[in-house]
Design a protein around this motif. Structure first.
Motif, PDB file in Angstrom:
ATOM      1  N   ALA A  59       0.831  -1.209   0.000  1.00 49.41           N
ATOM      2  CA  ALA A  59       0.000   0.000   0.000  1.00 49.41           C
ATOM      3  C   ALA A  59       0.863   1.256   0.000  1.00 49.41           C
ATOM      4  N   ASP A  60       1.957   1.231   0.763  1.00 48.86           N
ATOM      5  CA  ASP A  60       2.826   2.403   0.868  1.00 48.86           C
ATOM      6  C   ASP A  60       3.575   2.690  -0.433  1.00 48.86           C
ATOM      7  N   SER A  61       3.658   1.709  -1.312  1.00 46.06           N
ATOM      8  CA  SER A  61       4.383   1.888  -2.576  1.00 46.06           C
ATOM      9  C   SER A  61       3.530   2.544  -3.662  1.00 46.06           C
ATOM     10  N   LEU A  62       2.253   2.761  -3.369  1.00 47.46           N
ATOM     11  CA  LEU A  62       1.321   3.273  -4.378  1.00 47.46           C
ATOM     12  C   LEU A  62       1.226   4.793  -4.327  1.00 47.46           C
ATOM     13  N   SER A  63       0.819   5.375  -5.443  1.00 47.20           N
ATOM     14  CA  SER A  63       0.644   6.830  -5.545  1.00 47.20           C
ATOM     15  C   SER A  63      -0.756   7.153  -6.045  1.00 47.20           C
ATOM     16  N   PRO A  64      -1.311   8.321  -5.667  1.00 51.44           N
ATOM     17  CA  PRO A  64      -2.666   8.694  -6.100  1.00 51.44           C
ATOM     18  C   PRO A  64      -2.842   8.726  -7.615  1.00 51.44           C
ATOM     19  N   GLY A  65      -1.782   9.021  -8.337  1.00 49.45           N
ATOM     20  CA  GLY A  65      -1.906   9.108  -9.795  1.00 49.45           C
ATOM     21  C   GLY A  65      -1.814   7.785 -10.524  1.00 49.45           C
ATOM     22  N   ASP A  66      -1.613   6.681  -9.778  1.00 51.47           N
ATOM     23  CA  ASP A  66      -1.492   5.366 -10.418  1.00 51.47           C
ATOM     24  C   ASP A  66      -2.806   4.940 -11.058  1.00 51.47           C
TER      25      ASP A  66
END
Length: 546
Positions: free
Chosen positions: A175-182
């Motif tokens: 989860a921490d590796s994700l970004s809102p723009g993904d």
């Protein structure tokens, strides 16, 4: 007079977080609030319980080697498992591919192949849809598809069991590796090329669209939203599920597929405050014999969208379903989906005759389709929009993406609209020949190309004609090959099981030629006019919409 250009408010600020992060915040704020109610499955969960199930599913997907960016297909009517997969894929960064539960083999194969799905989650069957049989028929031609989970079998328990090997820390790290723009979601929209296009949406676009839609409905954690619209549409999963999770409101899924009696019962029994639907759904609910005897005193608001909304239907919903604050929204899948929406504070006149002003943080303009110049207020033109809500593009189709979004970032809708002095928009027609049947966007070219695969069909032209129930219905004008003999029932039999039921033409006219322009272009406007006259639909064609 001012130009037809509008910029939405700059407040509230946009959310800069992933769907998973937003869900966790809601759980912390509303741990014991009711999150999900599915009467037809006996499901009733608090936000804490719901989140725990989502985490189990997310861990199960990780255990099945699903990586961030992998595509996971979801092919089912409205069941709790659909919602779990929606949030679980978001938590691990997999891209959920929404597959219309009415799809048949050719459409299923295309969606799975074009998106490159590694995993498909579905049921064995639902009513006339034999999902397992259809998967078996197409799976050999899909090398990317490694796994299928039938959630109405032991497969679902196996998925959850597999997840036991994944720790909370593993899930948190993902989860921490994700970004809102993904990219987080692919939704297929029919295309004028004859093949659907996969609109690719991000955490940021759909989460914020959901939040602003909920704002327009004045949602709080006390709201209970009845969602009978399909989850595979943005209407269900974004405006419905995500709007609820942003505000901590309750998701109520009254039925797998639309049933007006089940919807009305859920409104009463679950003390719902909000109801969604396309106009045809509201018409069916208004006409249900139990309506007058039900207690709908808890109702307040809702959204009518998906196709042009008849003004008279809006007025009846306000009066007869106790929905004084019902709103209308307008948009398209490519815009996550809402671009304009009326709000609970708008006047009744605005809420029944327009699709509202532009959302916050969004720009809109209405242009001359030929010159590209912005038209004056009150003049019709093509509706264009840009902002956070735009898709990232069509999946693996930069050419079609460039056709839809220009160099300045404007999404061209193909819809004809007007904008009044106060910035309220009204949809008055379509530039493209898209047909909207009961909220389903259909393009004639796709259906024409399918009909042409019949050996007896020399040519086919599909148009939309007005319909009291669905807004529009499909009509095919068919030219037969020399010596061929065919009737409507045999055409319907040819379509059955190969294309979705809503793409099967209701009316068929066999002709020897089509009306043409002097340059050889088929005159579909003339075809439509003749068909309306021959079918006796002139009165239906005059129904006024917002």
């Amino acid at each position: 007079m001012a130009e037809s250009f509008a910029v939405g408010r700059s407040e509230p600020p946009l959310l800069e977080e992933t769907i998973g992060q937003n869900l966790e915040a809601t759980v912390a704020r509303r741990p014991d609030g009711e999150a999900l109610v599915v009467p037809h499955q006996g499901v009733r969960q608090t936000w804490t319980q719901f989140n725990a199930t989502v985490d189990e599913v997310a861990k199960g997907l990780i255990a099945r080697s699903i990586e961030a960016g992998d595509r996971v297909g979801m092919w089912s009517p409205n069941y709790a498992e659909w919602v779990y997969i929606q949030y679980a894929t978001a938590k691990i960064g997999a891209i959920q591919v929404n597959i219309n539960p009415a799809y048949r083999t050719s459409e299923l194969q295309y969606a799975l192949e074009q998106s490159g799905c590694r995993l498909l989650v579905t049921r064995t069957a639902y009513l006339t849809s034999a999902y397992e049989d259809m998967v078996a028929e197409v799976s050999d031609s899909l090398p990317a598809l490694e796994d299928v989970i039938y959630f109405d079998t032991g497969d679902w328990d196996d998925l959850l069991s597999a997840g036991a090997a994944i720790t909370d820390a593993d899930l948190r790290a993902r989860a921490d590796s994700l970004s809102p723009g993904d990219p987080i979601n692919i939704q297929y929209t029919s295309g004028t090329t004859g093949f659907p296009k996969g609109a690719t949406l991000s955490h940021r676009s759909i989460l914020n669209d959901a939040r602003l839609v909920g704002d327009a409905c004045s949602y709080t954690e006390l709201d209970r939203v009845c969602i009978p619209v399909p989850l595979y549409h943005c209407f269900g999963m974004v405006m419905g599920d995500l709007a609820c999770s942003v505000f901590g409101a309750t998701m109520v899924l009254p039925c797998p597929t639309f049933d007006p009696g089940a919807v009305l019962s859920a409104l009463q029994d679950e003390r719902c405050t909000s109801l969604y639907g396309v106009p045809t759904m509201f018409v069916a609910e208004l006409g249900h014999p139990d309506l007058a005897s039900l207690d709908l005193s808890s109702m307040r608001t809702g959204i009518m969208a998906g196709s042009p909304c008849p003004i008279e239907v809006m007025r009846r919903v306000i009066d007869e379903m106790n929905m004084p604050e019902v709103t209308i929204a307008y948009g398209q899948t490519e815009t996550s989906p809402v671009s304009t929406q009326t709000s609970t504070t708008d006047s009744v006149e605005h809420r029944v005759t327009t699709v509202g002003p532009v959302l916050p943080h969004v720009e809109s303009k209405i242009i001359d389709p030929d010159s590209g110049e912005t038209v004056q207020r009150g003049e019709p033109g093509e509706y264009c929009t840009r902002g956070f809500h735009l898709m990232l593009g069509y999946w693996n189709d930069p050419e079609k993406t460039a056709e839809a979004i220009d160099d300045d970032g404007w999404m061209h809708s193909g819809d004809l609209a007007t904008m009044d002095e106060d910035g309220y928009v009204n949809i008055v027609g379509r530039i493209k020949d898209m047909i909207i049947r009961g909220g389903e966007n259909l393009y004639p070219r796709e259906i024409e190309e399918f009909l042409l695969t019949h050996p007896a069909v020399a040519d086919a032209q599909v148009i939309g004609v007005p319909d009291q129930r669905y807004g529009e219905e499909l009509m095919a004008w068919i030219q037969l090959a020399p010596g061929a003999d065919l009737d409507q029932s045999r055409i319907e039999e040819f379509c059955r099981g190969r294309i979705a039921h809503f793409k099967v033409p209701r009316y068929i006219k066999f002709v020897t030629e089509f009306p043409m322009t002097v340059t050889g272009k088929i005159r579909k406007i003339e075809m439509r006019e003749k068909s309306i006259a021959e079918l006796g639909l002139a009165e239906v064609d005059q129904v006024e919409t917002a």
